[in-house]
Design a protein around this motif. Structure first.
Motif, PDB file in Angstrom:
ATOM      1  N   ARG A 297      -8.828  13.051  -8.093  1.00  0.00           N
ATOM      2  CA  ARG A 297      -9.493  13.187  -6.797  1.00  0.00           C
ATOM      3  C   ARG A 297     -10.020  11.841  -6.310  1.00  0.00           C
ATOM      4  O   ARG A 297      -9.927  11.510  -5.121  1.00  0.00           O
ATOM      5  CB  ARG A 297     -10.632  14.207  -6.927  1.00  0.00           C
ATOM      6  CG  ARG A 297     -11.251  14.625  -5.620  1.00  0.00           C
ATOM      7  CD  ARG A 297     -12.294  15.723  -5.816  1.00  0.00           C
ATOM      8  NE  ARG A 297     -11.719  16.973  -6.276  1.00  0.00           N
ATOM      9  CZ  ARG A 297     -11.063  17.820  -5.505  1.00  0.00           C
ATOM     10  NH1 ARG A 297     -10.854  17.534  -4.230  1.00  0.00           N
ATOM     11  NH2 ARG A 297     -10.593  18.950  -6.009  1.00  0.00           N
ATOM     12  N   VAL A 298     -10.585  11.069  -7.227  1.00  0.00           N
ATOM     13  CA  VAL A 298     -11.084   9.735  -6.870  1.00  0.00           C
ATOM     14  C   VAL A 298      -9.942   8.866  -6.350  1.00  0.00           C
ATOM     15  O   VAL A 298     -10.060   8.189  -5.330  1.00  0.00           O
ATOM     16  CB  VAL A 298     -11.764   9.065  -8.079  1.00  0.00           C
ATOM     17  CG1 VAL A 298     -12.103   7.607  -7.766  1.00  0.00           C
ATOM     18  CG2 VAL A 298     -13.017   9.829  -8.470  1.00  0.00           C
ATOM     19  N   ALA A 299      -8.812   8.894  -7.054  1.00  0.00           N
ATOM     20  CA  ALA A 299      -7.671   8.077  -6.659  1.00  0.00           C
ATOM     21  C   ALA A 299      -7.130   8.492  -5.292  1.00  0.00           C
ATOM     22  O   ALA A 299      -6.912   7.656  -4.405  1.00  0.00           O
ATOM     23  CB  ALA A 299      -6.562   8.166  -7.709  1.00  0.00           C
ATOM     24  N   LEU A 300      -6.913   9.784  -5.117  1.00  0.00           N
ATOM     25  CA  LEU A 300      -6.288  10.252  -3.882  1.00  0.00           C
ATOM     26  C   LEU A 300      -7.204  10.072  -2.676  1.00  0.00           C
ATOM     27  O   LEU A 300      -6.757   9.629  -1.607  1.00  0.00           O
ATOM     28  CB  LEU A 300      -5.893  11.718  -4.031  1.00  0.00           C
ATOM     29  CG  LEU A 300      -5.016  12.269  -2.897  1.00  0.00           C
ATOM     30  CD1 LEU A 300      -3.693  11.506  -2.817  1.00  0.00           C
ATOM     31  CD2 LEU A 300      -4.752  13.764  -3.091  1.00  0.00           C
ATOM     32  N   SER A 301      -8.475  10.387  -2.820  1.00  0.00           N
ATOM     33  CA  SER A 301      -9.399  10.223  -1.690  1.00  0.00           C
ATOM     34  C   SER A 301      -9.592   8.753  -1.338  1.00  0.00           C
ATOM     35  O   SER A 301      -9.783   8.402  -0.163  1.00  0.00           O
ATOM     36  CB  SER A 301     -10.744  10.873  -1.996  1.00  0.00           C
ATOM     37  OG  SER A 301     -11.368  10.278  -3.119  1.00  0.00           O
ATOM     38  N   SER A 302      -9.530   7.877  -2.345  1.00  0.00           N
ATOM     39  CA  SER A 302      -9.592   6.434  -2.067  1.00  0.00           C
ATOM     40  C   SER A 302      -8.407   6.001  -1.212  1.00  0.00           C
ATOM     41  O   SER A 302      -8.545   5.178  -0.299  1.00  0.00           O
ATOM     42  CB  SER A 302      -9.613   5.641  -3.371  1.00  0.00           C
ATOM     43  OG  SER A 302     -10.762   5.921  -4.138  1.00  0.00           O
ATOM     44  N   ALA A 303      -7.253   6.567  -1.520  1.00  0.00           N
ATOM     45  CA  ALA A 303      -6.057   6.249  -0.739  1.00  0.00           C
ATOM     46  C   ALA A 303      -6.181   6.761   0.686  1.00  0.00           C
ATOM     47  O   ALA A 303      -5.810   6.065   1.650  1.00  0.00           O
ATOM     48  CB  ALA A 303      -4.828   6.855  -1.407  1.00  0.00           C
ATOM     49  N   VAL A 304      -6.702   7.970   0.857  1.00  0.00           N
ATOM     50  CA  VAL A 304      -6.886   8.519   2.212  1.00  0.00           C
ATOM     51  C   VAL A 304      -7.831   7.637   3.017  1.00  0.00           C
ATOM     52  O   VAL A 304      -7.555   7.304   4.173  1.00  0.00           O
ATOM     53  CB  VAL A 304      -7.423   9.963   2.140  1.00  0.00           C
ATOM     54  CG1 VAL A 304      -7.759  10.470   3.544  1.00  0.00           C
ATOM     55  CG2 VAL A 304      -6.418  10.887   1.476  1.00  0.00           C
ATOM     56  N   GLU A 305      -8.936   7.274   2.416  1.00  0.00           N
ATOM     57  CA  GLU A 305      -9.910   6.430   3.112  1.00  0.00           C
ATOM     58  C   GLU A 305      -9.280   5.093   3.509  1.00  0.00           C
ATOM     59  O   GLU A 305      -9.519   4.582   4.611  1.00  0.00           O
ATOM     60  CB  GLU A 305     -11.120   6.199   2.208  1.00  0.00           C
ATOM     61  CG  GLU A 305     -12.244   5.426   2.876  1.00  0.00           C
ATOM     62  CD  GLU A 305     -13.455   5.283   1.981  1.00  0.00           C
ATOM     63  OE1 GLU A 305     -14.557   5.063   2.517  1.00  0.00           O
ATOM     64  OE2 GLU A 305     -13.303   5.397   0.746  1.00  0.00           O
ATOM     65  N   TYR A 306      -8.469   4.557   2.626  1.00  0.00           N
ATOM     66  CA  TYR A 306      -7.843   3.266   2.906  1.00  0.00           C
ATOM     67  C   TYR A 306      -6.820   3.356   4.036  1.00  0.00           C
ATOM     68  O   TYR A 306      -6.836   2.532   4.959  1.00  0.00           O
ATOM     69  CB  TYR A 306      -7.165   2.744   1.633  1.00  0.00           C
ATOM     70  CG  TYR A 306      -6.447   1.428   1.823  1.00  0.00           C
ATOM     71  CD1 TYR A 306      -7.164   0.248   1.986  1.00  0.00           C
ATOM     72  CD2 TYR A 306      -5.050   1.367   1.836  1.00  0.00           C
ATOM     73  CE1 TYR A 306      -6.509  -0.968   2.160  1.00  0.00           C
ATOM     74  CE2 TYR A 306      -4.395   0.163   2.006  1.00  0.00           C
ATOM     75  CZ  TYR A 306      -5.121  -0.998   2.171  1.00  0.00           C
ATOM     76  OH  TYR A 306      -4.469  -2.198   2.356  1.00  0.00           O
ATOM     77  N   VAL A 307      -5.933   4.340   4.002  1.00  0.00           N
ATOM     78  CA  VAL A 307      -4.871   4.403   5.017  1.00  0.00           C
ATOM     79  C   VAL A 307      -5.400   4.802   6.383  1.00  0.00           C
ATOM     80  O   VAL A 307      -4.730   4.568   7.406  1.00  0.00           O
ATOM     81  CB  VAL A 307      -3.737   5.366   4.593  1.00  0.00           C
ATOM     82  CG1 VAL A 307      -3.098   4.897   3.307  1.00  0.00           C
ATOM     83  CG2 VAL A 307      -4.224   6.801   4.478  1.00  0.00           C
ATOM     84  N   MET A 308      -6.594   5.358   6.457  1.00  0.00           N
ATOM     85  CA  MET A 308      -7.167   5.682   7.759  1.00  0.00           C
ATOM     86  C   MET A 308      -7.639   4.427   8.491  1.00  0.00           C
ATOM     87  O   MET A 308      -7.738   4.413   9.714  1.00  0.00           O
ATOM     88  CB  MET A 308      -8.321   6.676   7.600  1.00  0.00           C
ATOM     89  CG  MET A 308      -7.875   8.091   7.285  1.00  0.00           C
ATOM     90  SD  MET A 308      -9.176   9.347   7.530  1.00  0.00           S
ATOM     91  CE  MET A 308     -10.366   8.867   6.283  1.00  0.00           C
ATOM     92  N   LYS A 309      -7.912   3.354   7.743  1.00  0.00           N
ATOM     93  CA  LYS A 309      -8.390   2.128   8.396  1.00  0.00           C
ATOM     94  C   LYS A 309      -7.384   0.978   8.331  1.00  0.00           C
ATOM     95  O   LYS A 309      -7.467   0.048   9.131  1.00  0.00           O
ATOM     96  CB  LYS A 309      -9.713   1.696   7.764  1.00  0.00           C
ATOM     97  CG  LYS A 309      -9.622   1.300   6.295  1.00  0.00           C
ATOM     98  CD  LYS A 309     -10.994   0.963   5.724  1.00  0.00           C
ATOM     99  CE  LYS A 309     -10.904   0.573   4.255  1.00  0.00           C
ATOM    100  NZ  LYS A 309     -12.229   0.280   3.668  1.00  0.00           N
ATOM    101  N   ARG A 310      -6.453   1.045   7.401  1.00  0.00           N
ATOM    102  CA  ARG A 310      -5.475  -0.035   7.246  1.00  0.00           C
ATOM    103  C   ARG A 310      -4.393   0.087   8.302  1.00  0.00           C
ATOM    104  O   ARG A 310      -3.780   1.149   8.467  1.00  0.00           O
ATOM    105  CB  ARG A 310      -4.847   0.049   5.852  1.00  0.00           C
ATOM    106  CG  ARG A 310      -3.677  -0.906   5.622  1.00  0.00           C
ATOM    107  CD  ARG A 310      -4.138  -2.341   5.450  1.00  0.00           C
ATOM    108  NE  ARG A 310      -3.091  -3.152   4.861  1.00  0.00           N
ATOM    109  CZ  ARG A 310      -2.223  -3.901   5.552  1.00  0.00           C
ATOM    110  NH1 ARG A 310      -2.277  -3.920   6.871  1.00  0.00           N
ATOM    111  NH2 ARG A 310      -1.315  -4.612   4.914  1.00  0.00           N
ATOM    112  N   GLU A 311      -4.158  -0.989   9.052  1.00  0.00           N
ATOM    113  CA  GLU A 311      -3.138  -0.985  10.096  1.00  0.00           C
ATOM    114  C   GLU A 311      -1.913  -1.779   9.657  1.00  0.00           C
ATOM    115  O   GLU A 311      -2.018  -2.811   9.010  1.00  0.00           O
ATOM    116  CB  GLU A 311      -3.691  -1.557  11.402  1.00  0.00           C
ATOM    117  CG  GLU A 311      -4.734  -0.674  12.059  1.00  0.00           C
ATOM    118  CD  GLU A 311      -5.057  -1.118  13.482  1.00  0.00           C
ATOM    119  OE1 GLU A 311      -4.428  -2.091  13.964  1.00  0.00           O
ATOM    120  OE2 GLU A 311      -5.935  -0.493  14.104  1.00  0.00           O
ATOM    121  N   ALA A 312      -0.756  -1.262  10.017  1.00  0.00           N
ATOM    122  CA  ALA A 312       0.515  -1.943   9.769  1.00  0.00           C
ATOM    123  C   ALA A 312       1.513  -1.497  10.833  1.00  0.00           C
ATOM    124  O   ALA A 312       1.512  -0.325  11.236  1.00  0.00           O
ATOM    125  CB  ALA A 312       1.039  -1.612   8.380  1.00  0.00           C
TER     126      ALA A 312
END
Length: 447
Positions: A297-312
Motif C-alpha cells: 500500500r505504501v509503494a502503490l500510494s506513493s506512486a499515485v501521489e507522484y504521477v498526479m504531480k509529475r508532468e511529462a
C-alpha cells in the motif's frame, strides 16, 4: 466514526477502506480509537526509520521505548495469553484497551500500522522475538519455565529470537540437523549445529530453538530455550548476515559447538517440536502477510501521489491511460488481498485458536504467499512509474526503491512462496477428505 472521514480527501490506495471513511462490518469505535493510538505512538518512534535502515541498526532505546509504552504486547499472536499477562502485572494496553477486549482486528490494526513506515527491518527489530519466540513458551512450556521467563519477556526486560532455519534446511523443517544430547550427568542438553538467517539473532539474549533430540524425521524434533549471550565465546559464535532488505532486523548465523542448556529449558515434551513449530507458523505467516500488504500500500500510494504531480509530454502522468492501467492492475490485487486478510482475521476471531489452526492453516499459507506476489506487483509498478527516481537510494523515490529490494524478504521467510501455495491446496484437500470420511462414517452408523 467511519463516516466522519468520508469527505476527507485520501490519496487512492493510501489507506484501508475503513480508514477512508467507507463503512465496514468489522470495525467498531474501539478499533478506531486503537488505530489512532497505534499511529501516534509508532509514527513518533519510527520517525528516523529510513536513516536507521541506511545505517543498518536501530538505536538501543527503541526496544526499550516500546517496552515502556507497553507496545510489545500487541505483537503477540491473537488470542493474547491473558492469564499469563495478568500474572506478569499487565492488565491493559495503551489507550486503556483491556486485554479481554483485544480481538483479532486490534491485532490486524497493530500489524498494519507497524509497517506503515514502508520498511520491514525496523518493525522486525522490535517484534520478531515477541511474535515468534515467546508463544511456544506460554503455549507449551512447563509452569516453572513460564514463571521464570514470561514476565521478563512480556515486559521487554530480555530479548529473544526464533531459531529454526539451518544452512541446508529452510522450509523442510522436519530435516533439521542441530542436535541436543543429554549430558552424562543428565542436567544439560549439549547442543551442536548451525542456525542461519535468524532474525534478531545478532543481539537476542535467548532463542527458542528447534533441535533434534531423537531420530530422523519430525518425531525427533524438540524445542529448547537456549541462552545465547551467556554462551557467546563458550561454544557459541554469532556472525551477522546482511540480506537484500531489512538490514536493521539483526539477521545472524549461529554456530553452536557443545553449548550447554539446562534440561529444564525444554519447551513442552521431547519429540513434540514439529507440532509446536507448525502451530506457531500460522501466526507468523499471517503477521508477514499483514505487513507485506501494508508495504504494498505504501509503494502503490506513493506512486499515485507522484504521477498526479509529475508532468511529462505536456501533461501529468496520471492523464496517461497506460499509467492508470498499471495502477489499476496493482490496485485490484492490493485491495483484494486486504479484503482476504480481513476475512481471515474475522474467521480466526470466531473460530478460536484450535479450530482456526485446523481450518485455516492452508488458507493462511496461501494468504502469506499471495502477499509477496501482491507486494512484488505494487513495488514494481511504483518503481517503473517513478522512473529514474525509483532507482535512487535517496531523494523522492528512496522508499519505493527500498521496498522493491525487500520484496524477496517477504516471499522467502516463513515458508517459501511455492512451498506455501502447494501446502495451501494440500491442506484444503486434506480437510475435504477428512470431513467426507467423517460424514460417510456417520451415515454408515445410522444404517
Amino acid at each position: 466514526m467511519a463516516s466522519s472521514a468520508l469527505n476527507k480527501p485520501t490519496i487512492p490506495f493510501s489507506e484501508p477502506p475503513y480508514l477512508s471513511g467507507l463503512p465496514s462490518p468489522y470495525y467498531n469505535d474501539s478499533h478506531y480509537a486503537w488505530q489512532k493510538t497505534c499511529r501516534e505512538f509508532i509514527s513518533a518512534e519510527f520517525s528516523e526509520a529510513l536513516a536507521w535502515e541506511a545505517n543498518g541498526s536501530v538505536p538501543s532505546t527503541l526496544f526499550k521505548n516500546f517496552a515502556k509504552g507497553n507496545m510489545l504486547i500487541p505483537a503477540l499472536p491473537f488470542p493474547l495469553p491473558i492469564k499469563q499477562l495478568k500474572e506478569a502485572g499487565i492488565h491493559e494496553l495503551p489507550g486503556g484497551l483491556k486485554l479481554e477486549d483485544f480481538d483479532a482486528f486490534h491485532r490486524l490494526i497493530y500489524g498494519d500500522e507497524m509497517l506503515r513506515v514502508g520498511l520491514g527491518g525496523v518493525p522486525a527489530a522490535i517484534t520478531t522475538g515477541i511474535n515468534f519466540a515467546i508463544p511456544p513458551i506460554y503455549g507449551y512450556g512447563s509452569p516453572a519455565l513460564q514463571k521464570k521467563w514470561l514476565g521478563p519477556l512480556f515486559r521487554g526486560e530480555i530479548t529473544s529470537c526464533l531459531a529454526i532455519t539451518e544452512p541446508d534446511t529452510g522450509s523442510d523443517v522436519a530435516n533439521i540437523t542441530t542436535t541436543a544430547k543429554k549430558s552424562s550427568c543428565g542436567k544439560f542438553y549439549i547442543v551442536t549445529g548451525q542456525k542461519k538467517w535468524i532474525t534478531n539473532g545478532i543481539w537476542a539474549e535467548y532463542a527458542t530453538m528447534a533441535v533434534r533430540t531423537g531420530g530422523h524425521g519430525p518425531t525427533g524434533l524438540s524445542l529448547l530455550w537456549v541462552p545465547l549471550t551467556e554462551n557467546d565465546g563458550k561454544g557459541l559464535e554469532r556472525r551477522r548476515i546482511y540480506i537484500s532488505g531489512g538490514s536493521t532486523s539483526g539477521t545472524a548465523f549461529l554456530d553452536l559447538d557443545e553449548v550447554k542448556v539446562p534440561v529444564e529449558n525444554l519447551i513442552g515434551e521431547e519429540g513434540m517440536g514439529m507440532r509446536y513449530i507448525m502451530n506457531n507458523f500460522n501466526a507468523e505467516r499471517l503477521s508477514v502477510a499483514i505487513g507485506a500488504t501494508r508495504t504494498a500500500r505504501v509503494a502503490l500510494s506513493s506512486a499515485v501521489e507522484y504521477v498526479m504531480k509529475r508532468e511529462a509530454f505536456g501533461k501529468p502522468l496520471i492523464d496517461q491511460p497506460v499509467v492508470r492501467h498499471r495502477l489499476a492492475k496493482a490496485g485490484v490485487m492490493l485491495e483484494s488481498q486486504w479484503a482476504w486478510i480481513e476475512q481471515v482475521m474475522y474467521q480466526i476471531g470466531k473460530l478460536g485458536k484450535k479450530a482456526g489452526d485446523r481450518e485455516l492453516g492452508g488458507v493462511t499459507a496461501m494468504v502469506k504467499a499471495n502477499s509477496g506476489i501482491v507486494l512484488n506487483e505494487c513495488a514494481q509498478c511504483a518503481v517503473l512509474l517513478f522512473g529514474g527516481k525509483g532507482l535512487t537510494k535517496g531523494g523522492e523515490g528512496e522508499t519505493v526503491e527500498h521496498i522493491l529490494r525487500e520484496v524477496v524478504v517477504t516471499r522467502i521467510p516463513g515458508g517459501a512462496e511455492d512451498v506455501l501455495l502447494d501446502l495451501g491446496v494440500r491442506q484444503l484437500v486434506k480437510i475435504f477428505k477428512t470431513k467426507t470420511a467423517e460424514l460417510e462414517a456417520t451415515r454408515g452408523s445410522k444404517l
